[in-house]
Design an enzyme around this catalytic site. Structure first.
Site, PDB file in Angstrom:
ATOM      1  N   GLY A   1     -40.059  -9.267  10.262  1.00 46.45           N
ATOM      2  CA  GLY A   1     -40.753  -8.999   9.001  1.00 46.45           C
ATOM      3  C   GLY A   1     -41.096  -7.522   8.976  1.00 46.45           C
ATOM      4  O   GLY A   1     -41.569  -6.967   9.976  1.00 46.45           O
TER       5      GLY A   1
ATOM      6  N   ASP B   1     -37.528 -14.125  12.729  1.00 48.50           N
ATOM      7  CA  ASP B   1     -36.138 -13.674  12.609  1.00 48.50           C
ATOM      8  C   ASP B   1     -35.231 -14.579  13.444  1.00 48.50           C
ATOM      9  O   ASP B   1     -35.507 -14.829  14.625  1.00 48.50           O
ATOM     10  CB  ASP B   1     -35.996 -12.237  13.119  1.00 48.50           C
ATOM     11  CG  ASP B   1     -36.535 -11.203  12.141  1.00 48.50           C
ATOM     12  OD1 ASP B   1     -37.072 -11.584  11.081  1.00 48.50           O
ATOM     13  OD2 ASP B   1     -36.403  -9.991  12.443  1.00 48.50           O
TER      14      ASP B   1
ATOM     15  N   GLY C   1     -29.755  11.536   9.794  1.00 49.07           N
ATOM     16  CA  GLY C   1     -31.058  12.180   9.910  1.00 49.07           C
ATOM     17  C   GLY C   1     -32.034  11.774   8.822  1.00 49.07           C
ATOM     18  O   GLY C   1     -32.084  10.614   8.395  1.00 49.07           O
TER      19      GLY C   1
ATOM     20  N   GLY D   1     -43.463  -5.887   7.627  1.00 53.24           N
ATOM     21  CA  GLY D   1     -44.871  -5.594   7.887  1.00 53.24           C
ATOM     22  C   GLY D   1     -45.187  -5.641   9.370  1.00 53.24           C
ATOM     23  O   GLY D   1     -45.751  -4.701   9.938  1.00 53.24           O
ATOM     24  N   ALA D   2     -44.806  -6.750  10.009  1.00 52.23           N
ATOM     25  CA  ALA D   2     -45.081  -6.906  11.445  1.00 52.23           C
ATOM     26  C   ALA D   2     -44.341  -5.834  12.236  1.00 52.23           C
ATOM     27  O   ALA D   2     -44.900  -5.233  13.170  1.00 52.23           O
ATOM     28  CB  ALA D   2     -44.660  -8.298  11.910  1.00 52.23           C
TER      29      ALA D   2
ATOM     30  N   SER E   1     -36.953  -4.173  20.021  1.00 53.84           N
ATOM     31  CA  SER E   1     -36.370  -2.830  20.182  1.00 53.84           C
ATOM     32  C   SER E   1     -37.323  -1.698  19.797  1.00 53.84           C
ATOM     33  O   SER E   1     -36.983  -0.529  19.942  1.00 53.84           O
ATOM     34  CB  SER E   1     -35.117  -2.718  19.310  1.00 53.84           C
ATOM     35  OG  SER E   1     -35.474  -2.651  17.942  1.00 53.84           O
TER      36      SER E   1
ATOM     37  N   GLY F   1     -35.253   1.221  10.700  1.00 55.92           N
ATOM     38  CA  GLY F   1     -36.020   1.805   9.590  1.00 55.92           C
ATOM     39  C   GLY F   1     -37.508   1.537   9.756  1.00 55.92           C
ATOM     40  O   GLY F   1     -38.348   2.406   9.477  1.00 55.92           O
ATOM     41  N   ASP F   2     -37.835   0.351  10.235  1.00 53.23           N
ATOM     42  CA  ASP F   2     -39.250   0.006  10.444  1.00 53.23           C
ATOM     43  C   ASP F   2     -39.848   0.851  11.573  1.00 53.23           C
ATOM     44  O   ASP F   2     -41.018   1.240  11.511  1.00 53.23           O
ATOM     45  CB  ASP F   2     -39.388  -1.480  10.775  1.00 53.23           C
ATOM     46  CG  ASP F   2     -38.942  -2.364   9.622  1.00 53.23           C
ATOM     47  OD1 ASP F   2     -39.078  -1.936   8.457  1.00 53.23           O
ATOM     48  OD2 ASP F   2     -38.456  -3.476   9.883  1.00 53.23           O
TER      49      ASP F   2
ATOM     50  N   GLU G   1     -42.129  -6.788   0.978  1.00 47.85           N
ATOM     51  CA  GLU G   1     -41.969  -8.208   1.336  1.00 47.85           C
ATOM     52  C   GLU G   1     -43.256  -8.998   1.103  1.00 47.85           C
ATOM     53  O   GLU G   1     -43.361 -10.157   1.510  1.00 47.85           O
ATOM     54  CB  GLU G   1     -41.483  -8.350   2.784  1.00 47.85           C
ATOM     55  CG  GLU G   1     -40.013  -7.955   2.914  1.00 47.85           C
ATOM     56  CD  GLU G   1     -39.416  -8.226   4.282  1.00 47.85           C
ATOM     57  OE1 GLU G   1     -38.185  -8.378   4.341  1.00 47.85           O
ATOM     58  OE2 GLU G   1     -40.156  -8.259   5.278  1.00 47.85           O
TER      59      GLU G   1
HETATM   60  O1  RIB Z   1     -36.459  -4.553   8.425  1.00 52.54           O
HETATM   61  C1  RIB Z   1     -36.033  -5.608   9.249  1.00 52.54           C
HETATM   62  C2  RIB Z   1     -36.727  -6.878   8.877  1.00 52.54           C
HETATM   63  O2  RIB Z   1     -36.323  -7.255   7.591  1.00 52.54           O
HETATM   64  C3  RIB Z   1     -36.398  -8.050   9.775  1.00 52.54           C
HETATM   65  O3  RIB Z   1     -37.250  -8.140  10.883  1.00 52.54           O
HETATM   66  C4  RIB Z   1     -36.476  -9.233   8.849  1.00 52.54           C
HETATM   67  O4  RIB Z   1     -37.574 -10.050   9.067  1.00 52.54           O
HETATM   68  C5  RIB Z   1     -36.474  -8.647   7.439  1.00 52.54           C
HETATM   69  O5  RIB Z   1     -37.637  -8.871   6.819  1.00 52.54           O
END
Ligand code: RIB
Length: 307
Positions: A39, A13, A227, A41-42, A293, A253-254, A139
């Protein structure tokens, strides 16, 4: 302890903070730039590990410097294994160009690079055992996700799909998804709704029912500061967000999805899993960057106790 297998993307990123984004043909001056592992996934793999799961990441990086550095960053995460992350020859690592504006909102261009080379045979040779969760996002290629989920279900695992970024879904994929997790924009995209409108609770319920691909599937719609909403074949659950001052919503969201996966793997109730995810997402919005974060279990417990 839950075991979460994540087949997903790994990106470098590159984030610029701006007051506002440029219009077409315009250049604006940025305030700062930062570089971090990202990413979906990561991010979700790290979120799951930090919230207490044992995690295997299945992915691909390129043969460039970014690939080497991101692998080292991933290896430094407690509870996360990169034994199934491949280095693809003559391929570049995925890169995401992120802008974060004065309202803490992000806009992202992601170039897949090695993520696009993750193939079904790379994710079906992984030994999946016990009460495992298999998690993926859009992705990496959809045929790979489908093969991964079919393999995981054949081993008794629960599957969670976060179909982000939104794109057309291949036939049959949603049939092998136990939990579908979307944000409001994605919910509208997948239900052919108007992407500019906000959904009322009644509309959310109708949209979730619309999205449900089979009788047992649970549909979760994250609503950011409003929420989360979940719909099962027998009930609906609505939870408020935790009140925070957002700095950067990248990765929020991740954080939700990773912590939610951990909780499902731990056998928590759907309501508790949603609450844990909501707390993690709120905390992730209070700091800059995606992976920097992502909150740890103690911070998630603290915000839940203080609420
Ligand atoms: O959801 C955030 C991610 O989306 C970022 O880290 C970026 O790599 C994109 O894939």
């Amino acid at each position: 302890m839950s075991h979460v297998y994540v087949a997903g993307s790994i990106n470098q990123d590159i984030t610029a903070r701006v007051q506002r984004r440029p219009r077409p043909g315009e250049t604006v001056s940025g305030e700062s730039v930062s570089y971090a592992l990202g990413g979906k996934g990561a991010n979700q793999a790290i979120a799951a590990a930090r919230s207490g799961a044992s995690v295997d990441l299945l992915g691909a990086v390129g043969s460039d410097r970014f690939g080497e550095e991101l692998l080292a960053d991933l290896d430094a995460e407690d509870g996360l294994s990169t034994a199934h992350v491949r280095r693809m020859p003559n391929t570049s690592t995925g890169v995401a160009l992120v802008t974060v504006d004065a309202d803490a909102e992000n806009a992202i261009v992601a170039v897949p690079g090695a993520n696009a080379t993750l193939a079904p045979e790379h994710v079906t040779d992984v030994e999946i055992t016990g009460e495992a969760v298999a998690l993926s996002q859009f992705e990496v290629p959809q045929p790979t996700i489908q093969a991964f989920f079919e393999w995981a279900q054949s081993r008794g695992a629960t599957t969670i799909l976060n179909p982000a970024p939104a794109e057309d879904v291949r036939d049959g994929l949603l049939e092998v998804v136990d939990y579908l997790v979307v944000n409001e924009t994605e919910a509208l995209f997948y239900s052919d709704g108007d992407a500019d409108s906000e959904l009322s609770m009644a509309e959310l319920a109708a949209t979730a029912a619309d999205l449900r691909a089979h009788d047992e599937q649970v549909v979760v719609v994250t609503l950011g500061g409003a929420g989360v909403f979940a719909s099962t074949p027998s009930e609906t659950i609505e939870l408020d967000a935790y009140a925070v001052d957002p700095v950067d919503t990248t990765g929020a969201g991740d954080a939700f999805v990773g912590a939610f996966a951990t909780a499902i793997g731990d056998g928590l109730s759907l309501r508790d899993a949603l609450d844990l995810g909501t707390a993690a997402g709120a905390l992730a919005a209070t700091e800059a960057g995606a992976t920097p974060s992502l909150p740890r279990r103690t911070a998630i417990q603290d915000i839940r106790q203080d609420a």
